[in-house]
Design an enzyme around this catalytic site. Structure first.
Site, PDB file in Angstrom:
ATOM      1  N   LYS A  74       0.975  -0.991  -0.277  1.00  0.00           N
ATOM      2  CA  LYS A  74       0.018  -0.156   0.258  1.00  0.00           C
ATOM      3  C   LYS A  74       1.071   1.044  -0.042  1.00  0.00           C
ATOM      4  O   LYS A  74       0.468   2.283  -0.944  1.00  0.00           O
ATOM      5  CB  LYS A  74      -0.688  -0.349   1.133  1.00  0.00           C
ATOM      6  CG  LYS A  74      -2.130  -1.375   0.982  1.00  0.00           C
ATOM      7  CD  LYS A  74      -2.682  -1.042   2.107  1.00  0.00           C
ATOM      8  CE  LYS A  74      -3.394  -2.856   1.790  1.00  0.00           C
ATOM      9  NZ  LYS A  74      -4.122  -2.631   1.217  1.00  0.00           N
ATOM     10  N   ASN A 121       2.504   2.092  -4.016  1.00  0.00           N
ATOM     11  CA  ASN A 121       1.352   2.500  -4.454  1.00  0.00           C
ATOM     12  C   ASN A 121       1.107   3.886  -3.936  1.00  0.00           C
ATOM     13  O   ASN A 121       0.695   4.081  -5.688  1.00  0.00           O
ATOM     14  CB  ASN A 121       0.437   1.066  -4.829  1.00  0.00           C
ATOM     15  CG  ASN A 121       0.009  -0.073  -4.379  1.00  0.00           C
ATOM     16  OD1 ASN A 121       1.181  -0.111  -5.279  1.00  0.00           O
ATOM     17  ND2 ASN A 121      -0.196  -0.747  -3.698  1.00  0.00           N
ATOM     18  N   GLU A 181       0.774  -0.957   7.117  1.00  0.00           N
ATOM     19  CA  GLU A 181       1.508  -2.030   6.238  1.00  0.00           C
ATOM     20  C   GLU A 181       3.146  -2.147   7.194  1.00  0.00           C
ATOM     21  O   GLU A 181       3.843  -2.745   6.703  1.00  0.00           O
ATOM     22  CB  GLU A 181       1.343  -2.287   5.508  1.00  0.00           C
ATOM     23  CG  GLU A 181      -0.159  -2.788   5.103  1.00  0.00           C
ATOM     24  CD  GLU A 181       0.063  -2.943   3.180  1.00  0.00           C
ATOM     25  OE1 GLU A 181      -0.564  -4.124   2.917  1.00  0.00           O
ATOM     26  OE2 GLU A 181       0.769  -2.755   2.540  1.00  0.00           O
ATOM     27  N   ASN A 209     -12.201   2.740   3.318  1.00  0.00           N
ATOM     28  CA  ASN A 209     -13.897   1.784   2.387  1.00  0.00           C
ATOM     29  C   ASN A 209     -14.454   1.494   3.861  1.00  0.00           C
ATOM     30  O   ASN A 209     -14.388   1.857   4.912  1.00  0.00           O
ATOM     31  CB  ASN A 209     -13.128   0.370   1.638  1.00  0.00           C
ATOM     32  CG  ASN A 209     -12.153  -0.555   2.178  1.00  0.00           C
ATOM     33  OD1 ASN A 209     -12.927  -0.418   3.265  1.00  0.00           O
ATOM     34  ND2 ASN A 209     -11.743  -1.291   1.693  1.00  0.00           N
ATOM     35  N   LEU A 213     -17.045   4.084  -2.058  1.00  0.00           N
ATOM     36  CA  LEU A 213     -17.393   2.989  -1.393  1.00  0.00           C
ATOM     37  C   LEU A 213     -17.879   2.151  -2.667  1.00  0.00           C
ATOM     38  O   LEU A 213     -18.819   1.352  -3.837  1.00  0.00           O
ATOM     39  CB  LEU A 213     -19.155   3.614  -1.859  1.00  0.00           C
ATOM     40  CG  LEU A 213     -19.266   4.967  -0.689  1.00  0.00           C
ATOM     41  CD1 LEU A 213     -20.024   6.167  -0.776  1.00  0.00           C
ATOM     42  CD2 LEU A 213     -18.993   4.403   0.361  1.00  0.00           C
ATOM     43  N   GLY A 271      -8.591   1.595  -4.417  1.00  0.00           N
ATOM     44  CA  GLY A 271      -7.874   1.913  -3.392  1.00  0.00           C
ATOM     45  C   GLY A 271      -6.438   2.790  -2.874  1.00  0.00           C
ATOM     46  O   GLY A 271      -6.355   4.229  -3.116  1.00  0.00           O
ATOM     47  N   ASP A 272      -5.382   3.154  -3.145  1.00  0.00           N
ATOM     48  CA  ASP A 272      -4.232   3.159  -2.690  1.00  0.00           C
ATOM     49  C   ASP A 272      -4.137   4.515  -4.504  1.00  0.00           C
ATOM     50  O   ASP A 272      -3.563   5.340  -3.715  1.00  0.00           O
ATOM     51  CB  ASP A 272      -3.512   2.681  -3.541  1.00  0.00           C
ATOM     52  CG  ASP A 272      -3.041   1.113  -2.112  1.00  0.00           C
ATOM     53  OD1 ASP A 272      -3.536   0.836  -1.181  1.00  0.00           O
ATOM     54  OD2 ASP A 272      -2.787   0.150  -2.999  1.00  0.00           O
ATOM     55  N   SER A 323      -1.075  -0.508 -12.372  1.00  0.00           N
ATOM     56  CA  SER A 323      -2.040  -0.541 -13.450  1.00  0.00           C
ATOM     57  C   SER A 323      -2.458   0.977 -12.866  1.00  0.00           C
ATOM     58  O   SER A 323      -3.653   1.568 -13.216  1.00  0.00           O
ATOM     59  CB  SER A 323      -3.575  -1.200 -12.457  1.00  0.00           C
ATOM     60  OG  SER A 323      -3.807  -0.681 -11.171  1.00  0.00           O
TER      61      SER A 323
END
Ligand code: RIB
Length: 301
Positions: A39, A42, A137, A179, A218, A248-249, A288
């Site tokens: 995380k 990213n 993390e 989230n 969401l 999310g990252d 990505s």
């Protein structure tokens, strides 16, 4: 203002499976790929691709040196990443299902070897007006958040993975990005009731954390930002998701890049939603994450 992301670097091992494995089941994977992830990594890459100058702090083993190359290619400063000789880099085993969702098993490795000494050394270069981006993390997170606040830094926290040990440091966060699952865990941990609807959930978080701006993602239902009684909603960009890893990252990095560079919350939410929509159409975590140019083009459409 300088931006420091102090967080994990992982090697992601991604297995394409027909469904998530359950207890006692042996499941053959249809494909296997290795990506850069974590995380922290990213979010640093997302912040950099969104247009900010970013410094990353953390730790890897020798097997993770290629992750530093990925950072350099994205323009992230790696001067605060320590290379440890006696531990392997953190990794994630990711089950990737055909409907685009994932199930992640984490091994912390070098990420869990961040020490108070490293934190003190890194933070001594930062002060009021600088921003710190955190996830959950790495080791010593409460100490890190506390020291950053004491130095007058703006703290943005993505409490993922969520655990009760994070509860005491939540009031230190100026920005909290999470989230629905994490939001429910957080409210439950604070002993509050957990509303089902997104707006009520965001409102309950903002009420529980009055000096924090809360950004609730969401998925396909968009995102919300609650600051005190003010609530902003933005729709998600509709796309066909192939892999939601790092969505999310990506949202976190682009949203923070927007607000930290002086844009409105509304604009930052649109920027982040467009970036996350592009990320889910591509496989892998860090690879990505789109560029600023791709995201601005998506916003024009
Ligand atoms: O948020 C996605 C990330 O979670 C993956 O890259 C994996 O490494 C885990 O940290």
């Amino acid at each position: 203002m300088r931006v420091l992301c102090f967080g994990s670097l992982n090697i992601d091992y991604v297995y394409e499976i027909p469904h998530f494995a359950s207890g006692g089941e042996t499941l053959a994977a249809a494909s296997f790929q290795r990506f850069s992830g974590g995380k922290g990594l990213n979010q640093s890459i997302a912040l950099a691709r969104a247009g900010l100058e970013v410094r990353h702090a953390g730790a890897v083993g020798r097997d993770g040196l290629f992750l530093l190359e990925e950072f350099r290619a994205a323009g992230v400063d790696t001067g605060y990443v320590e290379v440890l000789e006696d531990v392997s880099t953190g990794h994630a085993m990711i089950q990737w299902a055909p409907y685009g969702e994932n199930c992640i098993l984490l091994y912390g490795g070098a990420n869990r070897r961040v020490t108070r000494e490293q934190i003190d050394r890194v933070l001594s270069d930062f002060g009021p007006g600088d921003a710190l981006v955190l996830q959950n993390e790495i080791s010593e997170l409460p100490y890190l958040a506390d020291r950053a606040k004491a130095r007058g830094m703006t703290v943005a926290l993505n409490p993922s993975p969520m655990e009760d040990g994070l509860l005491p440091l939540l009031p230190s966060a100026d920005w909290l990005l999470l989230n629905e699952v994490e939001a429910a865990q957080l409210l439950g941990g604070l002993g509050k009731s957990v509303p089902e609807a997104g707006e009520a959930l965001a409102g309950a978080l903002a009420e529980a954390l009055p000096s924090t701006a809360v950004v609730l993602t969401l998925g396909p239902q968009g995102s919300l930002c609650a600051q005190g009684r003010r609530l902003v909603r933005r729709e998600a960009v509709p796309v066909r998701a192939v892999d939601t890893t790092a969505a999310g990252d990506t949202y976190t990095g682009f949203f923070l890049a927007g607000v930290l560079s002086g844009q409105s919350v509304e604009w930052a939410m649109e920027y982040a939603s467009a970036a996350a929509a592009i990320a889910v159409t591509r496989p892998g975590a860090a690879p990505s994450i789109p560029s600023r140019g791709e995201v601005l083009a998506e916003m024009e459409r």
